[in-house]
Design a protein around this motif. Structure first.
Motif, short mmCIF file in Angstrom:
data_model
loop_
_atom_site.label_atom_id
_atom_site.label_comp_id
_atom_site.label_asym_id
_atom_site.label_seq_id
_atom_site.Cartn_x
_atom_site.Cartn_y
_atom_site.Cartn_z
N GLY A 16 0.82 -1.21 0.00
CA GLY A 16 0.00 0.00 0.00
C GLY A 16 0.85 1.25 0.00
N GLU A 17 1.95 1.24 0.77
CA GLU A 17 2.86 2.39 0.79
C GLU A 17 3.52 2.57 -0.58
OE1 GLU A 17 4.26 2.32 5.48
OE2 GLU A 17 5.24 0.98 4.04
N GLY A 20 0.89 3.90 -3.01
CA GLY A 20 0.52 5.28 -2.69
C GLY A 20 1.61 6.26 -3.07
N MET A 120 -4.93 9.93 3.35
CA MET A 120 -5.18 8.50 3.17
C MET A 120 -3.87 7.72 3.26
SD MET A 120 -7.36 6.56 0.21
CE MET A 120 -6.15 6.66 -1.08
N LEU A 121 -2.83 8.22 2.61
CA LEU A 121 -1.55 7.52 2.67
C LEU A 121 -0.98 7.54 4.08
CD1 LEU A 121 0.52 5.88 1.18
CD2 LEU A 121 1.65 7.98 0.50
N GLN A 124 -2.49 4.78 6.02
CA GLN A 124 -2.10 3.44 5.61
C GLN A 124 -0.69 3.07 6.06
OE1 GLN A 124 -2.36 3.49 1.35
NE2 GLN A 124 -4.56 3.11 1.32
N CYS A 125 0.11 4.08 6.38
CA CYS A 125 1.52 3.84 6.65
C CYS A 125 1.76 3.06 7.94
CB CYS A 125 2.27 5.17 6.77
SG CYS A 125 2.59 5.94 5.19
#
Length: 173
Positions: A16-17, A20, A120-121, A124-125
């Protein structure tokens, strides 16, 4: 804590990172070319200065930091459109020119979407360094958004939605 007990910069990025950051870099590279076009079309000197500030203080530093992060983590970089050369606004036919209020509205939209994407990022981090980096990007965009909102109001470019005015009598009391 295993692999997460060391320096965050040595921790692996999760998918995800990676996605993103890669996506943010791709968008920023596109914005750089677009904002160079907007600069060429802009007639208002305050707007031109704002665009240059966005490029120099938000977009280019963000591109560099994202590229450095992805390179350190062996992630391929997205393609970038070529940077645009400066042009004389008067050489652009009036009917083909992007007008100042349109430029300002588009940049306002970009900033608001960027704030959401950065938030959002950050959420997620699992790597603190990436979350902090995007927190700084978010802060810079929020500051620039506030400046642009003020400019939009001063220049008469802001088109508000229908305004709610409180009536003197409340029909539900």
């Amino acid at each position: 804590m295993g692999m997460f007990s060391s320096n965050p910069k040595e921790e692996p990025m999760h998918y995800g990172e990676v996605f993103g950051v890669w996506s943010a870099l791709s968008v920023a590279k596109g914005q750089l070319a677009a904002y160079q076009v907007y600069y060429n079309h802009a007639g208002d000197e305050d707007l031109k200065k704002f665009i240059q500030d966005m490029v120099d203080n938000v977009i280019k530093p963000g591109i560099k930091e994202n590229e450095d992060l992805l390179k350190r983590n062996s992630v391929g970089l997205p393609a970038a459109p070529p940077e645009r050369s400066e042009a004389n606004r008067e050489d652009i036919p009036v009917g083909a020119r992007v007008m100042d209020p349109e430029i300002s509205a588009t940049i306002s939209k970009d900033i608001s979407q960027g704030l959401v994407a950065d938030s959002m990022l950050m959420g997620q981090c699992i790597r603190e360094d990436i979350a902090m980096m995007y927190g700084e990007f978010h802060m810079k965009k929020a500051q620039m958004g506030a400046k642009l909102l003020k400019m939009n109001k001063e220049k008469g470019w802001l088109i508000p939605p229908p305004l709610h005015k409180q009536s003197k009598t409340n029909q539900y009391e």
